[in-house]
Design a protein around this motif. Structure first.
Motif, PDB file in Angstrom:
ATOM      1  N   ALA A  24       0.818  -1.206   0.000  1.00  0.00           N
ATOM      2  CA  ALA A  24       0.000   0.000   0.000  1.00  0.00           C
ATOM      3  C   ALA A  24       0.857   1.262   0.000  1.00  0.00           C
ATOM      4  O   ALA A  24       0.545   2.245  -0.661  1.00  0.00           O
ATOM      5  N   ALA A  25       1.974   1.235   0.744  1.00  0.00           N
ATOM      6  CA  ALA A  25       2.786   2.429   0.892  1.00  0.00           C
ATOM      7  C   ALA A  25       3.734   2.654  -0.281  1.00  0.00           C
ATOM      8  O   ALA A  25       4.072   3.783  -0.596  1.00  0.00           O
ATOM      9  N   VAL A  26       4.197   1.576  -0.916  1.00  0.00           N
ATOM     10  CA  VAL A  26       5.206   1.717  -1.959  1.00  0.00           C
ATOM     11  C   VAL A  26       4.644   1.347  -3.320  1.00  0.00           C
ATOM     12  O   VAL A  26       4.521   2.175  -4.213  1.00  0.00           O
ATOM     13  N   ALA A  27       4.265   0.089  -3.484  1.00  0.00           N
ATOM     14  CA  ALA A  27       3.823  -0.358  -4.799  1.00  0.00           C
ATOM     15  C   ALA A  27       2.525   0.302  -5.215  1.00  0.00           C
ATOM     16  O   ALA A  27       2.350   0.672  -6.372  1.00  0.00           O
ATOM     17  N   GLY A  28       1.578   0.442  -4.284  1.00  0.00           N
ATOM     18  CA  GLY A  28       0.301   1.055  -4.621  1.00  0.00           C
ATOM     19  C   GLY A  28       0.421   2.505  -5.007  1.00  0.00           C
ATOM     20  O   GLY A  28      -0.450   3.049  -5.661  1.00  0.00           O
ATOM     21  N   GLU A  29       1.508   3.158  -4.608  1.00  0.00           N
ATOM     22  CA  GLU A  29       1.715   4.557  -4.935  1.00  0.00           C
ATOM     23  C   GLU A  29       2.640   4.737  -6.125  1.00  0.00           C
ATOM     24  O   GLU A  29       2.875   5.857  -6.548  1.00  0.00           O
ATOM     25  N   ALA A  30       3.205   3.671  -6.652  1.00  0.00           N
ATOM     26  CA  ALA A  30       4.081   3.800  -7.803  1.00  0.00           C
ATOM     27  C   ALA A  30       3.298   4.332  -8.993  1.00  0.00           C
ATOM     28  O   ALA A  30       2.143   3.964  -9.204  1.00  0.00           O
ATOM     29  N   ALA A  31       3.931   5.205  -9.771  1.00  0.00           N
ATOM     30  CA  ALA A  31       3.234   5.876 -10.856  1.00  0.00           C
ATOM     31  C   ALA A  31       2.729   4.897 -11.905  1.00  0.00           C
ATOM     32  O   ALA A  31       1.729   5.149 -12.575  1.00  0.00           O
ATOM     33  N   ASP A  32       3.432   3.768 -12.054  1.00  0.00           N
ATOM     34  CA  ASP A  32       3.044   2.822 -13.091  1.00  0.00           C
ATOM     35  C   ASP A  32       2.254   1.642 -12.558  1.00  0.00           C
ATOM     36  O   ASP A  32       2.038   0.670 -13.265  1.00  0.00           O
ATOM     37  N   ARG A  39      -6.960   4.668 -10.119  1.00  0.00           N
ATOM     38  CA  ARG A  39      -7.335   5.778  -9.244  1.00  0.00           C
ATOM     39  C   ARG A  39      -7.294   7.112  -9.993  1.00  0.00           C
ATOM     40  O   ARG A  39      -8.200   7.956  -9.845  1.00  0.00           O
ATOM     41  N   LYS A  40      -6.288   7.305 -10.814  1.00  0.00           N
ATOM     42  CA  LYS A  40      -6.191   8.538 -11.598  1.00  0.00           C
ATOM     43  C   LYS A  40      -7.342   8.648 -12.581  1.00  0.00           C
ATOM     44  O   LYS A  40      -7.932   9.723 -12.767  1.00  0.00           O
TER      45      LYS A  40
END
Length: 356
Positions: A24-32, A39-40
């Motif tokens: 959730a903190a790293v992979a879920g926030e990765a741009a790709d 979400r975008k």
């Protein structure tokens, strides 16, 4: 630099396990990442829906031209009733009876729909999706009532009779039907989404069209309610994507049962929007407002435009979720140029160094 602050490089480049806090903190926030892209997409759809609600409200409710046209839509229904030999009292009585029938139908449909949505979500064990589906229905209805009663008024700019000056934007009846359709998008399995939502969308579109044909709502009321529900649904989907509750769906050939309902929905969208827009332009800008044919043409334009807009919103929601499975654990995400330490988590692959 303390030993526990060093950038560690030992370990193997294994994918992050979905559902963990590292994901959730790293992979879920990765741009790709898939979650970030979904979400975008939903944020953009939410913003576009809100802007369209504002445009519809401003164009048809806050302008004299828009009010005249929508009043003509309502008057055209009464005119059609009078031209076929029905008295004015009989026409008003028929409209009142249709409104009462619609009121009971909507309440009954809402109760049944809530039970069905809850049952589907519970049977599948998708409790977060069940909450989101019920929240979409409840949130849409509450927002529609709040906007209609307290925030979005209808100033009388054309000196209309009191019966035509009442504010009904956005339509609560249409919000009920459209929100049930949006809730169904969330809880049904991906393989059944197309035909299940398509059938519900046809029913939802019919309800919205009937409210205008019966003189219960104006076209802007119904279109605004459809867009409001789309905004609420996109908001919940963005939250689910933020929590990593979306994944790439396994797709195959489109089933025939899906095409049987989505193709008619597309036909309604294209034909309704094109026909309704052409009749709207003709009755609003081409013909003389004093022409007795204006109410009849406007009344024909209203239901057509509403049907097309309702079908288009349903297709847009399905398109936004194309190849997106909701409520499942996403595939593990492998960070590029990183390694994963069982204790330290993913860090850039750089040599140990001290900060002087």
């Amino acid at each position: 630099m303390a030993p526990h602050d060093r950038l560690r490089t030992r370990g193997s480049a294994q994918p992050l396990e979905a559902g963990t806090w590292w994901y959730a903190a790293v992979a879920g926030e990765a741009a790709d990442s898939f979650s970030a892209r979904v979400r975008k997409r939903m944020r953009h759809a939410w913003l576009g829906s809100v802007l369209l609600v504002a445009i519809v409200y401003a164009g048809l409710t806050l302008t004299a031209t828009g009010q005249r046209w929508e009043n003509a839509v309502l008057v055209g229904g009464l005119t059609d009733g009078l031209t076929d030999g029905t008295s004015a009292a009989g026409t008003l009585a028929a409209a009142s009876e249709a409104s009462g029938t619609l009121q009971h139908l909507t309440v009954f449909s809402l109760a049944v729909a809530l039970i069905v949505l809850t049952a589907i979500g519970m049977v599948r064990g998708r409790y977060a999706l069940t909450v989101a589906a019920l929240g979409t229905v409840a949130g849409s209805l509450v927002l529609a009532e709040v906007l209609q009663r307290f925030l979005l008024g209808r100033p009388d700019l054309v000196g209309a009779p009191p019966l035509l000056a009442q504010n009904t934007f956005p339509s609560g009846h249409t919000a009920v039907a459209a929100s049930v359709m949006a809730g169904l998008v969330l809880v049904v399995p991906y393989a059944a989404r197309g035909w299940a939502v398509g059938l519900c969308a046809l029913w939802s579109t019919a309800v919205g069209t009937y409210t205008v044909a019966a003189g219960w709502n104006r076209p802007s009321d119904t279109i605004g309610a459809d867009l409001l529900v789309l905004a609420v649904a996109c908001g919940y989907l963005a939250v689910l994507a933020r929590r990593g509750k979306v994944a790439t769906a396994r797709t195959g050939p489109v089933p025939l049962r899906t095409l049987v309902v989505t193709v008619p929905l597309a036909v309604v969208a294209v034909c309704g929007l094109s026909l309704g827009t052409s009749l709207l332009v003709e009755s609003m800008f081409v013909l003389d407002p004093a022409d007795p044919s204006v109410p009849r043409i406007a009344h024909q334009a209203g239901p057509a435009l509403v049907a097309g807009a309702g079908a288009a919103v349903a297709l847009l929601l399905l398109g936004l979720l194309r190849r997106v499975d909701v409520g499942v654990r996403p595939a593990p995400y492998r960070l590029a140029s990183t390694v994963v330490d069982e204790e330290a988590g993913p860090f850039p692959t750089e040599a140990d160094h001290e900060i002087s």
